[in-house]
Design a protein around this motif. Structure first.
Motif, PDB file in Angstrom:
ATOM      1  N   LEU A  33     -14.861 -66.448 -61.072  1.00  0.00           N
ATOM      2  CA  LEU A  33     -14.781 -67.161 -62.289  1.00  0.00           C
ATOM      3  C   LEU A  33     -15.928 -67.826 -62.605  1.00  0.00           C
ATOM      4  CD1 LEU A  33     -11.185 -67.868 -62.407  1.00  0.00           C
ATOM      5  CD2 LEU A  33     -12.110 -65.740 -63.372  1.00  0.00           C
ATOM      6  N   ALA A  34     -16.385 -67.850 -63.926  1.00  0.00           N
ATOM      7  CA  ALA A  34     -17.430 -68.765 -64.410  1.00  0.00           C
ATOM      8  C   ALA A  34     -17.231 -69.339 -65.744  1.00  0.00           C
ATOM      9  CB  ALA A  34     -18.877 -68.075 -64.552  1.00  0.00           C
ATOM     10  N   ALA A  35     -17.456 -70.823 -65.983  1.00  0.00           N
ATOM     11  CA  ALA A  35     -17.078 -71.277 -67.074  1.00  0.00           C
ATOM     12  C   ALA A  35     -17.909 -72.192 -67.765  1.00  0.00           C
ATOM     13  CB  ALA A  35     -15.649 -72.208 -66.945  1.00  0.00           C
ATOM     14  N   ARG A  51     -18.322 -75.325 -70.645  1.00  0.00           N
ATOM     15  CA  ARG A  51     -17.405 -76.155 -71.505  1.00  0.00           C
ATOM     16  C   ARG A  51     -18.452 -77.235 -71.937  1.00  0.00           C
ATOM     17  NH1 ARG A  51     -14.965 -77.175 -65.912  1.00  0.00           N
ATOM     18  NH2 ARG A  51     -13.222 -75.755 -65.693  1.00  0.00           N
ATOM     19  N   THR A  94     -13.777 -69.251 -69.941  1.00  0.00           N
ATOM     20  CA  THR A  94     -13.898 -68.755 -68.722  1.00  0.00           C
ATOM     21  C   THR A  94     -14.112 -67.287 -68.620  1.00  0.00           C
ATOM     22  OG1 THR A  94     -12.998 -70.814 -68.141  1.00  0.00           O
ATOM     23  CG2 THR A  94     -12.756 -68.899 -66.281  1.00  0.00           C
ATOM     24  N   VAL A 102     -11.178 -61.106 -66.287  1.00  0.00           N
ATOM     25  CA  VAL A 102     -10.426 -62.513 -66.825  1.00  0.00           C
ATOM     26  C   VAL A 102     -11.066 -63.189 -67.905  1.00  0.00           C
ATOM     27  CG1 VAL A 102      -9.553 -64.690 -65.986  1.00  0.00           C
ATOM     28  CG2 VAL A 102      -9.442 -62.665 -64.524  1.00  0.00           C
ATOM     29  N   ALA A 131     -10.661 -66.662 -70.522  1.00  0.00           N
ATOM     30  CA  ALA A 131      -9.708 -67.710 -71.120  1.00  0.00           C
ATOM     31  C   ALA A 131     -10.462 -68.825 -71.891  1.00  0.00           C
ATOM     32  CB  ALA A 131      -9.311 -68.427 -69.801  1.00  0.00           C
ATOM     33  N   THR A 183      -9.986 -72.827 -73.429  1.00  0.00           N
ATOM     34  CA  THR A 183      -9.241 -74.051 -73.333  1.00  0.00           C
ATOM     35  C   THR A 183      -9.480 -75.079 -74.195  1.00  0.00           C
ATOM     36  OG1 THR A 183      -8.783 -73.443 -70.972  1.00  0.00           O
ATOM     37  CG2 THR A 183      -8.723 -75.728 -71.592  1.00  0.00           C
ATOM     38  N   SER A 229      -3.510 -79.983 -72.774  1.00  0.00           N
ATOM     39  CA  SER A 229      -4.590 -79.062 -73.034  1.00  0.00           C
ATOM     40  C   SER A 229      -3.682 -77.846 -73.632  1.00  0.00           C
ATOM     41  CB  SER A 229      -5.043 -78.651 -71.651  1.00  0.00           C
ATOM     42  OG  SER A 229      -4.209 -78.129 -70.861  1.00  0.00           O
ATOM     43  N   THR A 241      -4.227 -73.547 -73.229  1.00  0.00           N
ATOM     44  CA  THR A 241      -5.276 -72.639 -72.683  1.00  0.00           C
ATOM     45  C   THR A 241      -4.573 -71.197 -72.875  1.00  0.00           C
ATOM     46  OG1 THR A 241      -5.692 -74.032 -70.770  1.00  0.00           O
ATOM     47  CG2 THR A 241      -6.184 -71.540 -70.376  1.00  0.00           C
ATOM     48  N   THR A 301      -4.140 -64.931 -62.243  1.00  0.00           N
ATOM     49  CA  THR A 301      -5.461 -64.768 -61.678  1.00  0.00           C
ATOM     50  C   THR A 301      -5.505 -64.695 -60.184  1.00  0.00           C
ATOM     51  OG1 THR A 301      -6.129 -66.233 -63.475  1.00  0.00           O
ATOM     52  CG2 THR A 301      -7.594 -65.895 -61.767  1.00  0.00           C
TER      53      THR A 301
END
Lengths: 212, 377
Positions: free
Chosen positions: B117-119, B121, B136, B149, B151, B153, B168, B170, B240
């Motif tokens: 996964l990479a996110a 923010r 994400t 995947v 997501a 948040t 939070s 999500t 996940t």
């Protein structure tokens, strides 16, 4: 008339006392006469009560170097004298001058005097200079005073001075890292429990692996 | 082979660490026993071993973590994870973050999961708290069946006296599975005890279940290198990573190892709170920075500044200005006698105002300006 004579006599005595104190430390010559007299009286009062006077002289000289007006210099020295006395009352009569100066700084920054007393109880036979300095430094960096005191007290029983300085550096580094990182750490990371989640973070506690 | 693959992320993380700055490597090992009851399965006792390590350098953090779990049936499960995060320099009250993670898990020969996964923010800092929004992307695979995947948040956090609170929302999509979680996290630290809790609800879900879940835990530090850990509660399915909902209660030991003993993690709230008043955004950059080394009763200061004349004044000099000697381009130095303790210092460039150099702790000096604090051992 009698009152006038009494006042004049008191002023003369105060002047003699101040002149005597000033004569003891030529550095005070850098202050203007009025400031010098007031600071000399405070220095003498500190010496009589066993509080290290060097810190007071340094504070006055700092004000002079910054060309602060007399009221500010006198107020700063007076405040410091009060902080030093409070620190000595909290730490004990046998406290060293560096310990008192660090303790006074901590108190001035908002650390409760009771925390100093507890620190002395935790480390009764070890110098407290560095621990108190770190406590003051953390508070100056914006850590709430009670939190800084709690952190130092919690670590005081086991950390050496060099470890305290390492602790301070680590906190400084985390502050520079920024609150978001700390927030992420707080919500998803505990002691050594690093984790990355697609949500805002899990508790990261002693939860077993999620598989039967 | 699959079992080795599950441990690969941890191996990579730990193998890389010694080659980096060892002084910034921290870690811990958890040894716990648990009573766990996964939904649809019989309750089971289990023992787990969970090593974790972190390498941190400036705005970059690398984490590696693994868990080996053995059930009373004799079956075992393993999981490994590496995660990296890098913050951007701040822009006012804003700061960006890039994060990535790769993990794998395996339960006997029945199932194995992998995910990457990479996110991205975006954080906003405000006095006493902050907020962030993030997205994400990545993929997860059960065996050879891979699913994308994604997501999003939105979270807010706040520091109040003695506590850190985070809330939070999500929304997650994994293949054809979608769900939204509302979550609240809290942590309270007092002395050597850290209490934490989480309460959440899965409110909109397609193929991921619904419900309310909550967990609570405590870490009781016996000494800087040893703590008792307790936890329990109910958590939701995590599609996940292929986990299913369950209830558990666990207790164990946390051994904080490597070096240093990570005292700064003793009270995470301190670190979070510490930023509150240290300017919600970064303080302005000082025109001079300072380093110092002390030995044998002397302290050598090295100031970096673009100037033709650099002075310092300090209690070490009786607050007499001391002219520094040039020591290279934009570098100035002086050595002064010193005693252990807390000291105050200012620097002046080209006869200007007295400044607090970068590297020292600024504090109001009672004379209308600021002074830098530094500690000498």
């Amino acid at each position: 008339m009698t009152a006038l004579r009494t006042a004049a006599l008191a002023a003369a005595l105060a002047g003699l006392l101040a002149a005597h104190a000033a004569a003891q430390d030529p550095r005070l010559e850098r202050l203007d006469p009025d400031t010098r007299a007031a600071v000399a009286a405070l220095v003498d009062s500190a010496r009589q009560s066993g509080v290290p006077a060097e810190a007071l002289i340094d504070r006055a000289l700092e004000g002079a170097a910054k060309q602060a007006p007399e009221p500010r210099i006198v107020a700063a020295v007076t405040t410091l004298l009060g902080n030093l006395r409070e620190a000595r009352a909290a730490l004990g009569a046998s406290t060293t001058a560096p310990e008192l100066q660090a303790g006074a700084s901590a108190i001035h920054l908002g650390v409760p005097a009771a925390a100093l007393t507890r620190l002395r109880a935790v480390r009764p036979r070890q110098p407290l200079t560095i621990a108190l300095s770190v406590m003051a430094d953390l508070t100056a960096r914006g850590v709430p005073a009670d939190s800084a005191a709690a952190a130092v007290l919690a670590l005081a029983g086991s950390l050496r001075d060099d470890q305290f300085l390492a602790f301070r550096r680590n906190v400084e580094r985390d502050i520079e890292l920024g609150a978001p990182a700390a927030a992420a750490a707080s919500s998803s990371v505990r002691l050594g429990a690093g984790a990355f989640t697609t949500d805002a973070g899990s508790s990261g506690s002693a939860r077993p692996l999620r598989r039967p | 082979m699959d079992r080795r693959r599950a441990w690969l992320p941890l191996a990579l993380g730990l193998a890389a660490a010694p080659g980096l700055l060892v002084s910034q490597v921290t870690g811990a090992v958890d040894l716990t026993a648990a009573d766990v009851h996964y939904d649809g399965y019989l309750p089971s006792l289990a023992a787990s071993l969970s090593p974790a390590a972190r390498w941190q350098q400036g705005l970059f953090t690398l984490d590696a973590r693994a868990t080996l779990l053995r059930f009373e049936s004799g079956n075992s499960s393993s999981q490994g994870l590496v995660a990296a995060s890098a913050f951007t320099p701040s822009l006012g009250r804003w700061r960006g973050e890039l994060a990535a993670t790769a993990g794998a898990s395996r339960y006997e020969h029945f199932a194995s999961y992998r995910d990457a996964l990479a996110a991205v923010r975006l954080h906003f800092l405000a006095p006493g708290g902050g907020a962030w929004i993030g997205v994400t992307f990545g993929g997860t695979a059960l065996g050879s069946a891979a699913r994308p995947v994604s997501a999003a948040t939105l979270a807010v956090w706040s520091v109040r006296r003695g506590a850190t609170l985070t809330a939070s929302m999500t929304a997650t999509r994994i293949g054809d599975t979608t769900y939204t979680d509302l979550s609240g996290l809290g942590e309270w630290t007092r002395g050597n005890v850290i209490l934490n809790g989480a309460l959440g609800a899965r409110v909109w879900s397609r193929f991921a279940g619904r419900g309310v879940y909550g967990e609570a835990g405590a870490v009781i530090a016996l000494r800087p290198s040893l703590a008792l850990v307790f936890a329990g509660g109910r958590y939701a399915t995590d599609p996940t990573r292929g986990s299913i909902a369950g209830r558990y209660a666990s207790a164990g030991l946390r051994i904080v190892g490597l070096r240093p003993p990570r005292p700064e993690r003793f009270d995470p709230r301190v670190l979070l709170a510490s930023h509150r008043d240290a300017a919600a955004a970064d303080p302005p950059v000082a025109p001079a920075s300072i380093e110092f080394t002390s030995a044998a009763g002397t302290c050598t200061f090295v100031v970096h500044a673009v100037a033709t004349r650099v002075e310092i004044a300090s209690d070490l000099s009786g607050w007499q200005p001391v002219l520094l000697a040039p020591a290279g381009q934009d570098t100035w130095t002086v050595t002064l006698p010193v005693t252990p303790g807390l000291h105050r210092l200012n620097v002046r460039l080209d006869g200007g105002e007295w400044l607090v150099p970068g590297g020292f702790t600024p504090v109001a000096d009672e004379f209308g300006g600021s002074v830098g604090l530094f500690v000498v051992r």
